[in-house]
Design a protein around this motif. Structure first.
Motif, mmCIF file in Angstrom:
data_model
loop_
_atom_site.group_PDB
_atom_site.id
_atom_site.type_symbol
_atom_site.label_atom_id
_atom_site.label_comp_id
_atom_site.label_asym_id
_atom_site.label_seq_id
_atom_site.Cartn_x
_atom_site.Cartn_y
_atom_site.Cartn_z
ATOM 1 N N VAL A 263 0.912 -1.281 0.131
ATOM 2 C CA VAL A 263 0.091 0.070 -0.128
ATOM 3 C C VAL A 263 0.934 1.149 0.143
ATOM 4 N N ASP A 264 1.860 1.181 0.891
ATOM 5 C CA ASP A 264 2.574 2.572 0.933
ATOM 6 C C ASP A 264 3.429 2.589 -0.480
ATOM 7 N N ARG B 102 10.030 2.540 11.838
ATOM 8 C CA ARG B 102 9.067 3.752 12.299
ATOM 9 C C ARG B 102 9.719 5.029 11.936
ATOM 10 N N ALA B 103 10.984 5.128 12.253
ATOM 11 C CA ALA B 103 11.522 6.433 11.665
ATOM 12 C C ALA B 103 11.366 6.716 10.203
ATOM 13 N N THR B 104 11.338 5.662 9.558
ATOM 14 C CA THR B 104 11.249 6.027 8.119
ATOM 15 C C THR B 104 9.801 6.335 7.825
ATOM 16 N N ILE B 105 8.988 5.860 8.275
ATOM 17 C CA ILE B 105 7.378 6.163 8.045
ATOM 18 C C ILE B 105 7.329 7.574 8.536
ATOM 19 N N LEU C 266 -2.635 7.825 7.745
ATOM 20 C CA LEU C 266 -3.191 6.689 7.949
ATOM 21 C C LEU C 266 -2.059 5.429 7.890
ATOM 22 N N ILE C 267 -1.288 5.330 6.881
ATOM 23 C CA ILE C 267 -0.316 4.456 6.750
ATOM 24 C C ILE C 267 0.632 4.653 7.795
ATOM 25 N N SER D 89 1.007 1.587 10.412
ATOM 26 C CA SER D 89 2.502 1.070 10.729
ATOM 27 C C SER D 89 2.711 0.849 12.198
ATOM 28 N N GLU D 90 2.518 2.068 12.945
ATOM 29 C CA GLU D 90 2.690 1.855 14.313
ATOM 30 C C GLU D 90 2.184 0.689 15.333
ATOM 31 N N LEU D 91 0.819 0.745 14.872
ATOM 32 C CA LEU D 91 0.074 -0.474 15.469
ATOM 33 C C LEU D 91 0.488 -1.702 14.884
ATOM 34 N N LEU D 92 0.877 -1.900 13.776
ATOM 35 C CA LEU D 92 1.318 -3.386 13.440
ATOM 36 C C LEU D 92 2.652 -3.616 14.244
ATOM 37 N N VAL D 93 3.415 -2.549 14.311
ATOM 38 C CA VAL D 93 4.711 -2.814 14.649
ATOM 39 C C VAL D 93 4.830 -3.142 16.121
ATOM 40 N N GLN D 94 3.832 -2.364 16.948
ATOM 41 C CA GLN D 94 3.706 -2.577 18.214
ATOM 42 C C GLN D 94 3.304 -3.993 18.604
#
Length: 163
Positions: A24-25, A107-110, A124-125, A129-134
């Protein structure tokens, strides 16, 4: 890659994080690159040159950080939780500062991408991303506790999850 087409929550989260989120990204970035259409900005702060430069620096530093972390892992590097292969516990290099330096770099990249583009789709991406990485790091920490027991607990007491 250490995830399958299984129906477990772990496999679903891994597929979302490692496959669908980058797809998606990437499609958004290709669309943005071809058309130049960013969409509506989240806030006026994202319309400043300095904000975009901070984002570019953030992405560049994150890339170097991730490369160093992956190099430090060597043959222990995996995508997802691999319960079939016993890997060593890496605690040196970037892993002496963060238990999850690769995810920290992602996380820093996004975040950098959000600062550069600054639109609702990227927000939204970033949030997804934050939700999934956590979620993913908690699956991996659970696996590392099973694999390395007290040694990993000691490592966790010395090194923070992020920084």
């Amino acid at each position: 890659m250490s995830f399958s087409r299984g129906k477990s929550v772990r496999d679903f989260v891994a597929r979302c994080f490692y496959v669908w989120l980058p797809v998606v990204d990437g499609l958004f970035l290709v669309f943005y690159g071809i058309t130049g259409e960013r969409g509506q900005l989240v806030a006026q702060a994202f319309d400043n040159e300095w904000t975009r430069w901070v984002g570019v620096v953030c992405m560049a530093v994150a890339l170097i950080w991730v490369i160093c972390a992956q190099a430090t892992m060597g043959t222990a590097w995996r995508m997802g939780v691999d319960s079939r292969t016993r890997t060593e516990l890496i605690t040196t290099g970037p892993f002496a500062l963060s238990r999850h330096p690769i995810y920290l770099g992602i996380r820093a990249t996004i975040l950098g991408q959000l600062l550069v583009v600054g639109t609702w789709p990227v927000l939204l991406i970033w949030a997804l991303s934050e939700l999934l990485v956590q979620i993913q790091v908690r699956f991996e920490e659970e696996h590392m506790f099973r694999l390395h027991a007290q040694r990993y607990a000691d490592y966790c007491s010395r090194v923070r999850r992020w920084l």
